[in-house]
Design a protein around this motif. Structure first.
Motif, PDB file in Angstrom:
ATOM      1  N   ALA A   1       0.559  -1.005   0.019  1.00  0.00           N
ATOM      2  CA  ALA A   1      -0.137   0.080  -0.038  1.00  0.00           C
ATOM      3  C   ALA A   1       0.281   1.318   0.093  1.00  0.00           C
ATOM      4  O   ALA A   1       2.038   1.241   0.431  1.00  0.00           O
ATOM      5  CB  ALA A   1      -1.249  -0.058   1.008  1.00  0.00           C
ATOM      6  N   ASP A   2       0.580   2.283  -0.524  1.00  0.00           N
ATOM      7  CA  ASP A   2       1.101   3.871  -0.674  1.00  0.00           C
ATOM      8  C   ASP A   2       0.969   4.185   0.330  1.00  0.00           C
ATOM      9  O   ASP A   2       1.437   5.815   0.890  1.00  0.00           O
ATOM     10  CB  ASP A   2       1.515   4.568  -1.706  1.00  0.00           C
ATOM     11  N   ALA A   3      -0.375   4.484   1.453  1.00  0.00           N
ATOM     12  CA  ALA A   3      -0.810   4.657   2.354  1.00  0.00           C
ATOM     13  C   ALA A   3      -1.669   4.501   3.227  1.00  0.00           C
ATOM     14  O   ALA A   3      -2.091   2.998   3.178  1.00  0.00           O
ATOM     15  CB  ALA A   3      -2.105   6.155   1.345  1.00  0.00           C
ATOM     16  N   ASP A   4      -1.439   4.359   4.646  1.00  0.00           N
ATOM     17  CA  ASP A   4      -2.862   3.810   5.689  1.00  0.00           C
ATOM     18  C   ASP A   4      -4.319   3.894   5.275  1.00  0.00           C
ATOM     19  O   ASP A   4      -4.517   5.236   4.692  1.00  0.00           O
ATOM     20  CB  ASP A   4      -2.633   4.788   6.936  1.00  0.00           C
ATOM     21  N   VAL A   5      -5.048   3.092   4.979  1.00  0.00           N
ATOM     22  CA  VAL A   5      -6.143   2.970   4.446  1.00  0.00           C
ATOM     23  C   VAL A   5      -7.252   2.793   5.642  1.00  0.00           C
ATOM     24  O   VAL A   5      -8.519   3.031   5.518  1.00  0.00           O
ATOM     25  CB  VAL A   5      -6.490   1.806   3.707  1.00  0.00           C
ATOM     26  N   GLY A   6      -6.217   2.950   7.335  1.00  0.00           N
ATOM     27  CA  GLY A   6      -6.976   3.443   7.628  1.00  0.00           C
ATOM     28  C   GLY A   6      -7.905   1.688   8.427  1.00  0.00           C
ATOM     29  O   GLY A   6      -7.620   0.387   7.817  1.00  0.00           O
ATOM     30  N   THR A   7      -9.430   1.620   8.801  1.00  0.00           N
ATOM     31  CA  THR A   7     -10.115   0.908   9.117  1.00  0.00           C
ATOM     32  C   THR A   7     -10.535  -0.344   7.794  1.00  0.00           C
ATOM     33  O   THR A   7     -11.336  -1.334   8.003  1.00  0.00           O
ATOM     34  CB  THR A   7     -11.318   1.101  10.052  1.00  0.00           C
ATOM     35  N   THR A   8     -10.600   0.731   6.489  1.00  0.00           N
ATOM     36  CA  THR A   8     -10.903   0.019   5.250  1.00  0.00           C
ATOM     37  C   THR A   8     -10.114  -1.588   5.169  1.00  0.00           C
ATOM     38  O   THR A   8      -8.850  -1.115   5.223  1.00  0.00           O
ATOM     39  CB  THR A   8     -10.671   0.825   4.243  1.00  0.00           C
ATOM     40  N   PHE A   9     -10.677  -2.129   4.660  1.00  0.00           N
ATOM     41  CA  PHE A   9     -10.188  -3.893   4.725  1.00  0.00           C
ATOM     42  C   PHE A   9     -10.736  -4.613   3.737  1.00  0.00           C
ATOM     43  O   PHE A   9     -12.059  -4.631   3.381  1.00  0.00           O
ATOM     44  CB  PHE A   9     -10.575  -4.636   6.723  1.00  0.00           C
ATOM     45  N   ARG A  10     -10.107  -4.869   2.675  1.00  0.00           N
ATOM     46  CA  ARG A  10     -10.844  -6.087   1.629  1.00  0.00           C
ATOM     47  C   ARG A  10      -9.974  -6.908   1.127  1.00  0.00           C
ATOM     48  O   ARG A  10      -8.288  -6.780   0.779  1.00  0.00           O
ATOM     49  CB  ARG A  10     -10.889  -4.489  -0.039  1.00  0.00           C
ATOM     50  N   LYS A  11     -10.662  -7.784   1.488  1.00  0.00           N
ATOM     51  CA  LYS A  11      -9.898  -9.581   1.239  1.00  0.00           C
ATOM     52  C   LYS A  11      -9.116  -9.685  -0.077  1.00  0.00           C
ATOM     53  O   LYS A  11      -7.989 -10.142  -0.166  1.00  0.00           O
ATOM     54  CB  LYS A  11     -10.509 -10.667   1.585  1.00  0.00           C
ATOM     55  N   SER A  12      -9.370  -9.026  -0.725  1.00  0.00           N
ATOM     56  CA  SER A  12      -9.592  -9.234  -2.318  1.00  0.00           C
ATOM     57  C   SER A  12      -7.773  -8.576  -2.693  1.00  0.00           C
ATOM     58  O   SER A  12      -7.287  -8.606  -3.449  1.00  0.00           O
ATOM     59  CB  SER A  12     -10.210  -8.409  -3.457  1.00  0.00           C
ATOM     60  N   GLN A  13      -7.313  -7.065  -1.665  1.00  0.00           N
ATOM     61  CA  GLN A  13      -5.987  -6.687  -1.839  1.00  0.00           C
ATOM     62  C   GLN A  13      -5.295  -7.597  -1.154  1.00  0.00           C
ATOM     63  O   GLN A  13      -4.005  -7.232  -1.443  1.00  0.00           O
ATOM     64  CB  GLN A  13      -6.551  -5.316  -1.195  1.00  0.00           C
ATOM     65  N   PHE A  14      -5.618  -8.544  -0.767  1.00  0.00           N
ATOM     66  CA  PHE A  14      -4.711  -8.957  -0.047  1.00  0.00           C
ATOM     67  C   PHE A  14      -4.233 -11.004  -0.525  1.00  0.00           C
ATOM     68  O   PHE A  14      -4.704 -11.020  -1.526  1.00  0.00           O
ATOM     69  CB  PHE A  14      -4.929  -9.835   1.715  1.00  0.00           C
ATOM     70  N   LYS A  15      -2.559 -10.722  -0.481  1.00  0.00           N
ATOM     71  CA  LYS A  15      -2.145 -12.046  -1.362  1.00  0.00           C
ATOM     72  C   LYS A  15      -1.801 -13.010  -0.442  1.00  0.00           C
ATOM     73  O   LYS A  15      -1.167 -13.068   0.675  1.00  0.00           O
ATOM     74  CB  LYS A  15      -1.112 -11.856  -3.032  1.00  0.00           C
ATOM     75  N   LYS A  16      -2.079 -14.312  -0.082  1.00  0.00           N
ATOM     76  CA  LYS A  16      -0.744 -14.982   0.277  1.00  0.00           C
ATOM     77  C   LYS A  16       0.581 -15.405   0.667  1.00  0.00           C
ATOM     78  O   LYS A  16       0.910 -15.306  -0.218  1.00  0.00           O
ATOM     79  CB  LYS A  16      -2.008 -17.161   0.336  1.00  0.00           C
ATOM     80  N   VAL A  17       0.545 -15.507   1.499  1.00  0.00           N
ATOM     81  CA  VAL A  17       2.478 -15.800   2.175  1.00  0.00           C
ATOM     82  C   VAL A  17       2.263 -16.711   2.165  1.00  0.00           C
ATOM     83  O   VAL A  17       3.176 -17.605   1.624  1.00  0.00           O
ATOM     84  CB  VAL A  17       2.538 -14.695   3.298  1.00  0.00           C
ATOM     85  N   ALA A  18       2.080 -17.571   3.411  1.00  0.00           N
ATOM     86  CA  ALA A  18       2.006 -19.259   3.356  1.00  0.00           C
ATOM     87  C   ALA A  18       0.823 -19.334   4.691  1.00  0.00           C
ATOM     88  O   ALA A  18       0.504 -18.810   4.942  1.00  0.00           O
ATOM     89  CB  ALA A  18       3.342 -18.923   4.315  1.00  0.00           C
ATOM     90  N   THR A  19       0.938 -20.618   4.577  1.00  0.00           N
ATOM     91  CA  THR A  19       0.142 -21.583   5.674  1.00  0.00           C
ATOM     92  C   THR A  19       1.038 -21.374   6.797  1.00  0.00           C
ATOM     93  O   THR A  19       1.973 -22.485   6.747  1.00  0.00           O
ATOM     94  CB  THR A  19      -0.333 -22.735   4.985  1.00  0.00           C
ATOM     95  N   VAL A  20       0.544 -21.644   7.953  1.00  0.00           N
ATOM     96  CA  VAL A  20       1.238 -21.483   8.774  1.00  0.00           C
ATOM     97  C   VAL A  20       0.943 -22.432   9.782  1.00  0.00           C
ATOM     98  O   VAL A  20      -0.701 -22.948  10.426  1.00  0.00           O
ATOM     99  CB  VAL A  20       1.624 -19.934  10.111  1.00  0.00           C
ATOM    100  N   ALA A  21       2.100 -23.829  10.105  1.00  0.00           N
ATOM    101  CA  ALA A  21       1.251 -25.391  11.224  1.00  0.00           C
ATOM    102  C   ALA A  21       2.688 -25.071  12.119  1.00  0.00           C
ATOM    103  O   ALA A  21       3.436 -24.636  11.851  1.00  0.00           O
ATOM    104  CB  ALA A  21       1.230 -26.067   9.857  1.00  0.00           C
ATOM    105  N   PRO A  22       1.998 -25.469  13.167  1.00  0.00           N
ATOM    106  CA  PRO A  22       2.464 -25.638  14.129  1.00  0.00           C
ATOM    107  C   PRO A  22       3.341 -26.892  14.011  1.00  0.00           C
ATOM    108  O   PRO A  22       2.916 -27.511  13.949  1.00  0.00           O
ATOM    109  CB  PRO A  22       1.359 -25.811  15.741  1.00  0.00           C
ATOM    110  N   ASP A  23       4.541 -27.215  15.045  1.00  0.00           N
ATOM    111  CA  ASP A  23       4.886 -28.496  15.039  1.00  0.00           C
ATOM    112  C   ASP A  23       5.222 -29.242  16.213  1.00  0.00           C
ATOM    113  O   ASP A  23       5.362 -30.198  16.428  1.00  0.00           O
ATOM    114  CB  ASP A  23       6.530 -27.575  15.457  1.00  0.00           C
TER     115      ASP A  23
END
Length: 906
Positions: free
Chosen positions: A92-114
Motif C-alpha cells: 500500500a502507498d498510504a494508510d487506509v485506516g479501518t478499510t479492509f478488503r480481502k481481495s487486496q491481500f495475497k497469501k504468503v504461507a500456511t502456518v502450521a505448528p510443530d
C-alpha cells in the motif's frame, strides 16, 4: 508464578485477606485468540496497522509465536476443527485506516505448528515466514483463521542488513540484504581518506546480513601509512614513495626528511644520487683520485705501452666506479689532443679494470696521459691524476718512447678500382699513414688463382696501388699485401681477398642478362608461392586426403526405422535408475528436469532429463529421439555428453550431463563485467574446439548461438541443441522453423539465408556472432533491429561494431568470420590455433579495438524498426549501451546528432 509476581511488584488479592499462602496468581500476556472449532465455514481475519517500508527493503521476515490447540481434545468438533492458519500481505502507498478488503491481500504461507497443545500442556510455537517483492511505501499483514483454536502471542517484523563497516581501508555502507533470489548482493566500497585503488574494493552481503568474500583493497597514498583502518601521514625522518600497504620507512644513509608526508628523503650536503639511482635509496659522495699511474712500454711491439694505476682510496660508498684515459701529444711546444689515431685496448672510457693498453703511438713524439675516475654521482671530471711523459723524465721512459727506425704500418683495407677480362686494378690503405718527411713505404703483394692453392705471384711495390695484367678471363683471384720496414722486417699482411676478372665479351649484354635473370627468379618465386584460388567448396572440402575425418557423422534420418538409429548410437537406461528432482526448463517436446542417474555399479551423477509430453504423435517421438541419435555419435569435452535414453517405456526421455550454470547468453548477462578478456577468450576457445570436432565429423550444426552453449561450474562451455529439421519459411521475419523453435536471421550466414547453403563455413559465420555475444556479455546481436533490417544491413556490408573493451585481435577474428565470401572465412582449426596463441600471450589482449561511433549511428532508433533517426545524443548513447558518457559529450559541446555525424575516429 508467585516469584515472578513478586519481582514485577504486582499486588495480589483474594476475598480472604487473612491468609495469603493459598493465593494463586496468573501472569497474563497480550494475545489475540479465537476458538470457534465447532462452527463450520470459519473465515476470521486479523489485520495489523500500516507498516512503513524502508525504500531499499524488498522483503521482510515475519516471526510468529502462537499456540494451537489439538483438535482431538474437543468433543465432537474434529470434523470442523483446523490446526493451521494463513498469513497474508498487502502492499500500500498510504494508510487506509479501518478499510479492509480481502481481495487486496495475497497469501504468503500456511502456518502450521510443530507442537500442538493438549488440554493441560501449553506448547508455544515459533515460525518465521518471508514476505517478498515489496515495492510501495508500506504494507499490511493479515492472519486468516478457518476454524482453528489458536492464540497469537507475538508478531515480530524485521529485515536483515549488513552493518556499515571498514575493511581493507575501504568503507562500506549499511546494506539491506538481498532476497531469496539474490543470495549475495555486491557492494562497492569507498577508499578512506588519503587512500587509493584503481579498482574499487567490493564485498558481498549475504541474505543473512553478513559480509563475505571481500575482493580488492585500497592502499594508502604516497606519504601515508596504514594505522587501524586509516591512513596517517609519515612523520619527519620517514618516507613512503608510492601508494601501497607498506609502512613508512626511515630515511636511508646520508639523507634527511624534515617534513611530514615525505615521498623521498633529500641528500645531505656533499652527497648525491645518480640519475639512475632510485629516490628511495641512499646518497653517496664523490670518489677520490686514482693513485700510482705507471706507463710500461712493450719491448716486442713498437708504438705500444701499458698504462696501470691503483684505485682511489675511497669510492664515496659506490660500486659503479669506472675510469677514462685522455691523451695529449707534444709537437715542439704545442700540446695537442692525440685524436682518433691512438688505439686503446679495451677502450679509453668506461674502464672497469685499472689498466689499459695503448698502441699506434708515433716514434719520436712525447705523450701525456691523464686517468680520471668516475662514479654515478660524478658531475664533472674533477677527480683526476695526470702523469706527463717527457723526453728527459727517466732513461727507461725515454727508451720506451723513442725509436731508431720506422716500423711497418698495417694494411687496413683493399678495394677494386677497375677490372676487365685480363686485368685487375687494386689499391689499399695503411695505418698509420707515413709523415711527409719519412721515406716512402714499400709493399709486397702476392696473388694466385683461387683454384690453385700453391702457386703465388709476388710483386714488390713502392706505392699503395697496382695494376695486375695478363690474367685469365672470368677467373677468381686471391690477393694479399703487406708493408715492409727499413730493416727488411715485414708488417702484418692483409687478409686474403677475392677479385674476379670479367668474362670475354662481357659488358652491356651482361647487364641485360642479369636483369632477365632477376626477373626470371622473381616470377619463379612468385609462382611458387601463389596458390590457385579455390572455389567456394574448396576451403572446407578441397580433397579427401586433407579433410577426411577419423569418424564421419551418420544422419539418423537415413535409417528406415529411426528406432534402430537410437539403439545404435545411444545407451538404453531403465527408468528406475533416474530420479527427477526439479523442473529447470521447458523444451518443444516437454519439460526439462534436473535429476540424478545411478546406473548399476557406477557412481551417482547429476543429469539433465528431457521428457516427451503426453499425447505425442509417433513423428514427434521420432523427432524427439533423433537428437539423441545425433548426440550419441559425438565424444568431445566441449560437446554436451549423452548419458542415454529411455525408449522402451511409455514416457520417452533423453538424459544428458548436467551443466550447472545453464545457457551461456543468460549466464553472461547475469554476470555482466565480472570476467576478464582472457577468461572470455578461454570460453570461446572451448566452443571453437567443439565446433572443430563437429566439422571434422562432417556435421553442420546450423543453429550455433550463445543460447545453445551450456556452461558448467568450471566455466567450461559445451555445444548443445542438435535438432535437425530446419526449413526456411517465407515469412516477413525470415526465420527458420527447427525442431528447437525458430532461429532468428541474425545468427545465420547470408548464403544460408539466400540459398539454404549450410556448410561449416556458415557455422563459422554463426561462431563470429557467438564471439560478439560473449565479448558483449550476452547482448542481443543487432540490438532491436528487425530481422528484415538485419538482412538488408548485412547485404550492404554492415557488420556489428566491436563490443566495449573488446581486444582488437578478437574483433579482427570476428570480421574474418563475417566475410561475405565463405571460401575466405577461417576454418575452425585455424580459429582454435589463433585463440590458443592469444591465450598463451595475454599481452596480445591488451590492445582494445577502436570504437567508431558512426557505425552505431546507422542502426535504427529505439522507438521502432522504421529506420527513423535518433532524436538526441542521449537517446543514441542509450541505444548503444553507453549512456554513462552523456556528460562527456555535453562538456565537449557535442549536443546534436549533426555534430555526432561529423565526428572522426580521433
Amino acid at each position: 508464578m508467585k516469584a515472578a509476581g513478586g519481582e514485577l511488584g504486582w499486588l495480589t488479592w483474594s476475598p480472604n485477606q487473612g491468609d495469603r499462602s493459598g493465593v494463586s496468581m496468573v501472569l497474563f500476556f497480550y494475545t489475540y485468540s479465537i476458538c470457534n472449532v465447532d462452527e463450520r465455514e470459519q473465515d476470521n481475519w486479523l489485520r495489523t496497522t500500516f507498516i512503513q517500508r524502508r525504500p531499499s527493503v524488498s522483503q521482510v521476515f515475519v516471526e510468529l509465536q502462537f499456540i494451537v490447540r489439538d483438535c482431538n481434545s474437543f468433543d465432537g468438533a474434529s470434523l470442523t476443527c483446523k490446526e493451521t492458519f494463513n498469513l497474508y500481505s498487502s502492499d500500500a502507498d498510504a494508510d487506509v485506516g479501518t478499510t479492509f478488503r480481502k481481495s487486496q491481500f495475497k497469501k504468503v504461507a500456511t502456518v502450521a505448528p510443530d507442537e500442538i497443545t493438549k488440554k493441560n500442556d501449553m506448547r508455544i510455537n515459533t515460525e518465521t515466514k518471508v514476505v517478498q517483492s515489496l515495492s510501495q511505501k508500506g504494507f499490511y499483514l493479515a492472519f486468516q483463521d478457518i476454524g482453528a483454536c489458536i492464540a497469537l502471542l507475538s508478531v515480530r517484523v524485521y529485515y536483515k542488513a549488513c552493518p556499515a563497516t571498514t575493511k581493507s581501508l575501504a568503507s562500506f555502507p549499511e546494506t539491506v540484504a538481498g532476497g531469496l533470489n539474490q543470495q549475495l548482493k555486491k557492494v562497492t566500497g569507498k577508499c578512506v581518506d588519503n587512500a587509493y585503488s584503481e579498482d574499487l574494493p567490493r564485498i558481498y552481503c549475504t541474505a543473512d546480513g553478513e559480509w563475505v568474500v571481500p575482493v580488492g583493497q585500497c592502499q594508502c597514498d604516497a606519504g601515508f601509512e596504514e594505522v587501524e583502518d586509516t591512513c596517517q601521514e609519515c612523520q619527519p625522518g620517514f618516507f613512503k614513495a608510492e601508494a601501497s600497504r607498506d609502512k613508512c620507512e626511515p630515511c636511508p644513509a646520508n639523507t634527511q626528511s624534515q617534513n611530514p608526508r615525505s615521498l623521498f628523503c633529500v641528500c645531505m650536503d656533499g652527497f648525491y644520487r645518480a640519475l639512475t639511482d632510485p629516490l628511495t635509496g641512499p646518497c653517496s659522495g664523490l670518489p677520490s683520485a686514482p693513485r700510482g699511474l705507471v706507463a710500461t712500454p712493450n719491448s716486442l711491439t713498437p708504438g705500444k705501452l701499458l698504462l696501470s694505476w691503483q684505485p682511489p682510496e675511497h669510492t664515496g660508498g659506490r660500486s659503479d666506479i669506472t675510469y677514462s684515459v685522455e691523451c695529449h701529444r707534444w709537437e715542439g711546444s704545442s700540446h695537442l689532443p692525440c685524436g682518433e689515431k691512438i688505439r686503446y685496448d679495451p677502450a679509453n672510457t668506461g674502464l672497469l679494470d685499472t689498466k689499459v693498453s695503448v698502441s699506434e703511438l708515433d716514434p719520436y713524439l712525447n705523450y701525456t696521459f691523464t686517468v680520471e675516475v668516475h662514479s654515478g654521482v660524478s658531475m664533472f671530471p674533477s677527480q683526476a691524476m695526470p702523469r706527463s711523459f717527457k723526453p728527459q723524465s727517466s732513461a727507461a721512459l725515454n727508451t720506451s718512447l723513442h725509436y731508431t727506425g720506422e716500423y711497418p704500418p698495417k694494411i687496413t683495407s683493399m678495394r677494386l678500382v677497375e677490372r676487365d677480362s685480363t686485368s685487375l686494378s687494386l689499391s689499399w690503405d695503411v695505418f698509420p699513414r707515413p709523415r711527409v718527411q719519412s721515406q716512402p713505404i714499400r709493399y709486397e703483394l702476392a696473388y694466385r688463382k683461387k683454384i690453385d692453392v700453391t702457386t703465388y705471384v709476388v710483386l714488390k711495390l713502392e706505392k699503395n696501388s697496382v695494376q695486375i695484367s695478363d690474367l685469365s678471363p672470368g677467373t677468381a683471384y686471391l690477393v694479399k699485401v703487406q708493408a715492409l720496414g727499413d730493416d727488411g722486417n715485414q708488417g702484418v699482411s692483409s687478409l686474403e681477398e677475392q677479385f674476379e676478372t670479367l668474362s670475354e665479351g662481357a659488358g652491356r649484354n651482361l647487364q641485360r642478362f642479369d636483369l632477365k635473370t632477376v626477373l626470371l627468379f622473381f616470377f619463379l618465386f612468385r609462382n611458387r608461392n601463389t596458390h590457385t584460388r579455390q572455389g567456394p567448396e574448396d576451403t572446407y572440402f578441397s580433397s579427401p586426403e586433407q579433410l577426411k575425418p577419423l569418424k564421419t557423422y551418420v544422419d539418423p534420418h537415413t535409417y528406415e526405422d529411426p528406432n534402430v538409429a537410437v539403439l545404435k548410437f545411444a545407451t538404453e537406461i531403465h527408468p528406475s535408475h533416474i530420479s527427477k528432482q526439479k523442473v529447470i526448463g521447458a523444451g518443444e517436446f516437454g519439460e526439462v528436469y534436473r535429476g540424478t542417474l545411478k546406473a548399476p555399479g557406477k557412481k551417482e551423477v547429476a543429469v539433465a532429463i528431457k521428457t516427451l509430453k503426453p499425447g505425442y504423435t509417433e513423428k514427434q517421438r521420432q523427432d524427439f529421439l533423433s537428437e539423441a541419435s545425433i548426440m550419441g555419435q559425438f565424444s568431445h569435452q566441449n560437446i554436451i555428453r549423452l548419458e542415454g535414453v529411455v525408449t522402451k517405456f511409455k514416457h520417452a526421455m533423453i538424459v544428458t550431463e548436467f551443466m550447472e550454470n545453464g545457457a551461456l547468453d543468460r549466464y553472461l548477462r547475469d554476470h555482466d563485467g565480472e570476467f576478464s578478456s582472457h577468461q572470455l577468450v578461454g570460453m570461446l576457445r572451448g566452443i571453437a574446439a567443439g565446433m572443430k570436432y563437429l566439422s571434422e565429423m562432417s556435421y553442420v550444426h546450423r543453429d550455433l548461438a550463445a543460447r545453445n552453449i551450456l556452461v558448467n561450474t568450471a566455466l567450461e562451455c559445451k555445444v548443445s541443441d542438435f535438432g535437425l529439421s530446419r526449413v526456411l519459411e517465407d515469412d516477413p521475419e525470415g526465420t527458420y522453423t527447427t525442431s528447437g523453435g525458430k532461429i532468428p536471421i541474425r545468427w545465420t550466414a547470408p548464403e544460408a539465408i539466400a540459398y539454404r547453403k549450410f556448410t561449416s563455413a556458415s557455422d563459422v559465420w554463426s561462431f563470429g556472432i557467438v564471439m560478439w555475444e560473449v565479448m558483449a556479455f550476452g547482448e542481443r546481436p543487432y540490438w532491436d533491429m528487425s530481422n528484415h533490417e538485419v538482412m538488408k544491413a548485412i547485404n550492404e556490408a554492415f557488420r556489428l561494431p566491436a563490443p566495449m573493451d573488446c581486444p582488437s585481435a578478437v574483433y579482427q577474428l570476428m570480421l574474418q568470420c563475417w566475410l561475405q565470401d565463405r571460401a575466405k572465412r577461417p576454418r575452425f582449426g585455424d580459429i582454435v590455433s589463433l585463440l590458443d596463441k592469444l591465450l598463451r600471450s595475454p599481452e596480445s589482449l591488451k590492445t582494445i579495438a577502436d570504437f567508431d561511433p558512426r557505425v552505431s549511428i546507422r542502426l535504427p532508433s529505439t522507438s521502432g524498426s522504421d529506420g527513423s533517426p535518433f532524436r538526441s545524443v542521449s537517446e543514441w548513447l542509450e541505444s548503444i549501451k553507453m549512456s554513462q558518457y552523456s556528460e562527456n559529450f555535453t562538456r565537449a559541446g557535442v549536443v546534436t546528432m549533426d555534430q555526432v555525424l561529423q565526428m572522426k575516429n580521433e
